[in-house]
Design a protein around this motif. Structure first.
Motif, PDB file in Angstrom:
ATOM      1  N   SER A   1       0.952  -1.002  -0.203  1.00 47.78           N
ATOM      2  CA  SER A   1       0.525   0.258   0.133  1.00 47.78           C
ATOM      3  C   SER A   1       0.911   1.450   0.229  1.00 47.78           C
ATOM      4  N   VAL A   2       1.923   1.531   0.516  1.00 45.26           N
ATOM      5  CA  VAL A   2       2.710   2.640   1.027  1.00 45.26           C
ATOM      6  C   VAL A   2       3.103   2.687  -0.530  1.00 45.26           C
ATOM      7  N   GLN A   3       3.543   1.989  -1.062  1.00 46.84           N
ATOM      8  CA  GLN A   3       4.093   2.000  -2.636  1.00 46.84           C
ATOM      9  C   GLN A   3       3.358   1.960  -3.772  1.00 46.84           C
ATOM     10  N   GLU A   4       2.339   1.572  -3.943  1.00 45.20           N
ATOM     11  CA  GLU A   4       1.231   2.201  -4.631  1.00 45.20           C
ATOM     12  C   GLU A   4       0.915   3.527  -3.991  1.00 45.20           C
ATOM     13  N   THR A   5       0.378   3.827  -3.390  1.00 47.44           N
ATOM     14  CA  THR A   5      -0.128   5.723  -2.867  1.00 47.44           C
ATOM     15  C   THR A   5       1.247   6.446  -2.907  1.00 47.44           C
ATOM     16  N   CYS A   6       2.619   6.028  -2.381  1.00 44.93           N
ATOM     17  CA  CYS A   6       3.999   7.161  -2.879  1.00 44.93           C
ATOM     18  C   CYS A   6       4.093   6.720  -3.939  1.00 44.93           C
ATOM     19  N   PHE A   7       4.098   5.921  -4.945  1.00 48.38           N
ATOM     20  CA  PHE A   7       4.638   6.225  -6.279  1.00 48.38           C
ATOM     21  C   PHE A   7       3.156   7.025  -6.891  1.00 48.38           C
ATOM     22  N   ALA A   8       2.133   6.351  -6.632  1.00 52.80           N
ATOM     23  CA  ALA A   8       1.663   6.957  -8.023  1.00 52.80           C
ATOM     24  C   ALA A   8       1.514   8.705  -7.620  1.00 52.80           C
ATOM     25  N   MET A   9       1.797   8.696  -6.396  1.00 52.87           N
ATOM     26  CA  MET A   9       2.054  10.734  -5.973  1.00 52.87           C
ATOM     27  C   MET A   9       2.945  11.066  -6.865  1.00 52.87           C
TER      28      MET A   9
END
Ligand code: FE2
Length: 326
Positions: A224-232
């Protein structure tokens, strides 16, 4: 002309030797690894002080050169940790004075962009620079490298390292988070923290630690942290590309080694009809070759520095540098 560059803004001390055709003749890198906790600036500086001279010797041996073959000394002038910067600046000044050759202080963030321009087909890219201490989206506009978006608090790598440490994954946790994320199945609710063109990561760290406390799995949190931060990161990069109308995106910094981040940016670039470029790993992480190359590019454009101009700058902004070489 052949330049020797010394990098030392944070945990890495590196010595690179580069020719004016951007041929990397040597690129020696040593990373300080704290036994517990995060980077202690003074200890990292001691590590750099112990290793910088042997690394210079090693780089010269790898390149099969002698000191007298060098025409320029470049070093990372900032931004970074004060004690580390002062250590490598001292080494660079000593080399410049001993060999009686010019010295140039280089902005570390700009060096990540210039090595990409030197070593990949990218000519006028938007740089997504994501590392431990830095998170910036940079592009050339009106004579300077301008920051179009950046973190408002900590670097994304710093956040991932802290999260990894708190979850028992050890230090420099990026690759371990990437591995665990592959086993994640649930996209947990983590704040998507883009503010205008800027980003914030410390609240995300707090949210992830709260999820851990609630019993969520390490794998789901990493996913989740990867999906969220990389989308940002991808969103801000895309908006910068649209705003300055550039059709190339370049990746730089340690975090961009992450394959999921590369995949997301590549998809965005593809959808826009743009190209993505990623320099090889040793030129993406903090390294001396990118400093040497940027020094050469600056020197060729007529940039000259006296020893008095080589004072380090912990908060050296990317847009402070007048770019006379483009
Ligand atoms: Fe860096």
């Amino acid at each position: 002309m052949i330049a020797l560059g010394i990098e030392g803004t944070a945990h890495t001390v590196g010595v690179g030797i580069v020719s004016d055709e951007a041929e990397v003749l040597a690129n020696e890198i040593l990373m300080y690894k704290p036994e517990t906790g995060g980077i202690h600036p003074r200890e990292a500086a001691n590590h750099h002080a112990e290793n910088v001279v042997p690394l210079v010797q090693k780089a010269l041996a790898t390149a099969r050169l002698k000191g007298r073959d060098l025409g320029l000394i470049a070093f990372s002038q900032g931004p970074g940790l004060g004690p580390c910067l002062r250590t490598v600046a001292t080494a660079a000044r000593a080399l410049s004075l001993t060999l009686n050759i010019p010295i140039i202080g280089v902005n570390h963030c700009i060096a990540h962009l210039e090595i990409g321009r030197g070593k990949t087909p990218a000519r006028d890219p938007v740089l997504l620079y994501a590392s431990g201490g830095n998170t910036q989206v940079i592009a050339f506009a009106n004579g300077r490298y301008r920051i179009f978006g950046e973190t408002l608090d900590i670097g994304i790598g710093n956040m991932l390292d802290k999260l990894g440490r708190e979850m028992g994954l050890g230090y420099y946790a990026g690759p371990k988070i990437e591995k665990a994320a592959k086993e994640g199945r649930m996209l947990l609710d983590i704040p998507y923290s883009v503010k205008g063109m800027d980003m914030a990561f410390s609240g995300i760290l707090t949210a992830c630690l709260a999820l851990k406390e609630k019993g969520e799995s390490v794998e789901d949190i990493c996913f989740s942290v990867q999906e969220t931060c990389f989308a940002m990161l991808t969103e801000v990069t895309e908006r910068a590309m649209a705003h300055v109308e550039k059709s190339e995106v370049l990746l730089g910094g340690g975090v961009v080694q992450n394959k999921r981040l590369q995949e997301m940016v590549a998809r965005m670039a593809h959808d826009r009809g743009a190209e993505m470029y990623v320099p090889e790993r040793t030129l993406c992480v903090d390294n001396g070759a990118m400093i040497a190359w940027t020094g050469l590019v600056m020197h060729r454009a007529g940039v000259r520095m006296r020893v008095e101009d080589t004072v380090v700058n912990q908060r050296f902004r990317t847009d402070e540098v007048e770019v006379t070489w483009r």
